[in-house]
Design a protein around this motif. Structure first.
Motif, mmCIF file in Angstrom:
data_model
loop_
_atom_site.group_PDB
_atom_site.id
_atom_site.type_symbol
_atom_site.label_atom_id
_atom_site.label_comp_id
_atom_site.label_asym_id
_atom_site.label_seq_id
_atom_site.Cartn_x
_atom_site.Cartn_y
_atom_site.Cartn_z
ATOM 1 N N TRP A 36 0.817 -1.198 0.000
ATOM 2 C CA TRP A 36 0.000 0.000 0.000
ATOM 3 C C TRP A 36 0.858 1.259 0.000
ATOM 4 O O TRP A 36 1.858 1.329 0.712
ATOM 5 C CB TRP A 36 -0.893 0.006 1.238
ATOM 6 C CG TRP A 36 -1.856 -1.117 1.264
ATOM 7 C CD1 TRP A 36 -1.670 -2.355 1.794
ATOM 8 C CD2 TRP A 36 -3.170 -1.120 0.688
ATOM 9 N NE1 TRP A 36 -2.784 -3.128 1.594
ATOM 10 C CE2 TRP A 36 -3.722 -2.386 0.921
ATOM 11 C CE3 TRP A 36 -3.934 -0.164 0.006
ATOM 12 C CZ2 TRP A 36 -5.000 -2.730 0.499
ATOM 13 C CZ3 TRP A 36 -5.200 -0.498 -0.409
ATOM 14 C CH2 TRP A 36 -5.729 -1.767 -0.169
ATOM 15 N N ARG A 38 0.170 5.731 -0.151
ATOM 16 C CA ARG A 38 -0.867 6.733 0.066
ATOM 17 C C ARG A 38 -0.407 8.088 -0.428
ATOM 18 O O ARG A 38 0.794 8.369 -0.506
ATOM 19 C CB ARG A 38 -1.254 6.818 1.552
ATOM 20 C CG ARG A 38 -0.153 7.350 2.464
ATOM 21 C CD ARG A 38 -0.606 7.262 3.922
ATOM 22 N NE ARG A 38 0.420 7.774 4.828
ATOM 23 C CZ ARG A 38 0.353 7.698 6.155
ATOM 24 N NH1 ARG A 38 -0.711 7.119 6.736
ATOM 25 N NH2 ARG A 38 1.305 8.183 6.904
ATOM 26 N N ARG A 45 3.127 10.738 -3.394
ATOM 27 C CA ARG A 45 2.731 9.400 -2.984
ATOM 28 C C ARG A 45 3.885 8.778 -2.189
ATOM 29 O O ARG A 45 5.055 8.890 -2.559
ATOM 30 C CB ARG A 45 2.422 8.544 -4.210
ATOM 31 C CG ARG A 45 1.754 7.220 -3.897
ATOM 32 C CD ARG A 45 1.320 6.508 -5.157
ATOM 33 N NE ARG A 45 0.297 7.255 -5.887
ATOM 34 C CZ ARG A 45 -0.363 6.754 -6.930
ATOM 35 N NH1 ARG A 45 -0.102 5.525 -7.372
ATOM 36 N NH2 ARG A 45 -1.283 7.488 -7.546
ATOM 37 N N ASP A 89 -3.224 10.583 8.838
ATOM 38 C CA ASP A 89 -3.321 9.382 7.993
ATOM 39 C C ASP A 89 -4.310 9.581 6.847
ATOM 40 O O ASP A 89 -4.422 8.711 5.973
ATOM 41 C CB ASP A 89 -3.755 8.169 8.825
ATOM 42 C CG ASP A 89 -2.735 7.771 9.866
ATOM 43 O OD1 ASP A 89 -3.141 7.479 11.011
ATOM 44 O OD2 ASP A 89 -1.531 7.738 9.531
ATOM 45 N N ALA A 91 -5.748 10.273 3.505
ATOM 46 C CA ALA A 91 -5.123 10.218 2.175
ATOM 47 C C ALA A 91 -5.916 9.263 1.296
ATOM 48 O O ALA A 91 -6.807 8.547 1.785
ATOM 49 C CB ALA A 91 -3.680 9.735 2.282
ATOM 50 N N TYR A 93 -5.468 5.880 -0.489
ATOM 51 C CA TYR A 93 -4.589 4.730 -0.345
ATOM 52 C C TYR A 93 -4.656 3.887 -1.624
ATOM 53 O O TYR A 93 -5.748 3.524 -2.089
ATOM 54 C CB TYR A 93 -5.002 3.898 0.871
ATOM 55 C CG TYR A 93 -4.571 4.530 2.166
ATOM 56 C CD1 TYR A 93 -5.142 5.719 2.614
ATOM 57 C CD2 TYR A 93 -3.576 3.953 2.953
ATOM 58 C CE1 TYR A 93 -4.729 6.323 3.785
ATOM 59 C CE2 TYR A 93 -3.164 4.544 4.141
ATOM 60 C CZ TYR A 93 -3.738 5.721 4.549
ATOM 61 O OH TYR A 93 -3.329 6.313 5.723
#
Length: 121
Positions: A36, A38, A45, A89, A91, A93
């Motif tokens: 992953w 994000r 990114r 956190d 974002a 993903y």
């Protein structure tokens, strides 16, 4: 044709939890890594966590101790369990897989369409 289908994003309060899933499908010979990334508004990114074949895990320092990545090889699916979520956190993903589609082929990266995670009260 390789597809990565993500699910599990949404809105959660600070301190809450979410679980993201990403399933790979299509003509796939081998998978080198799944994980992953994000991207927050106005930012580049960045890697969140990924599992490399053999089981090694790379993860960002900002999520260590809070996020857990796991993989079901038989289902070609990767999961991201996110605990103690913080507003930072927030974002989109993106699921990523580095894989080979044919024997002797060259590995390349494939991306999912992205799923929004918003952490807000």
């Amino acid at each position: 044709q390789v597809q990565l289908v993500e699910s599990g994003g949404g809105l959660v309060q600070p301190g809450g939890s979410l679980r993201l899933s990403c399933a790979a499908s299509g003509s796939i010979f081998s998978i080198n890594s799944m994980g992953w990334y994000r991207q927050a508004p106005g930012k580049e990114r960045e890697l969140v966590a990924r599992i490399i074949s053999g089981g090694n895990i790379n993860s960002a320092d900002s999520v260590k101790g809070r996020f857990t990545i796991s993989r079901d090889n038989a289902k070609m699916t990767v999961y991201l369990k996110m605990n103690s979520l913080k507003p930072e956190d927030t974002a989109v993903y993106y699921c990523n897989a580095n894989l080979v589609v044919t024997w002797g082929g060259i590995s390349r990266d494939y991306w999912g369409q992205g799923t929004q995670v918003t952490v807000s009260s």
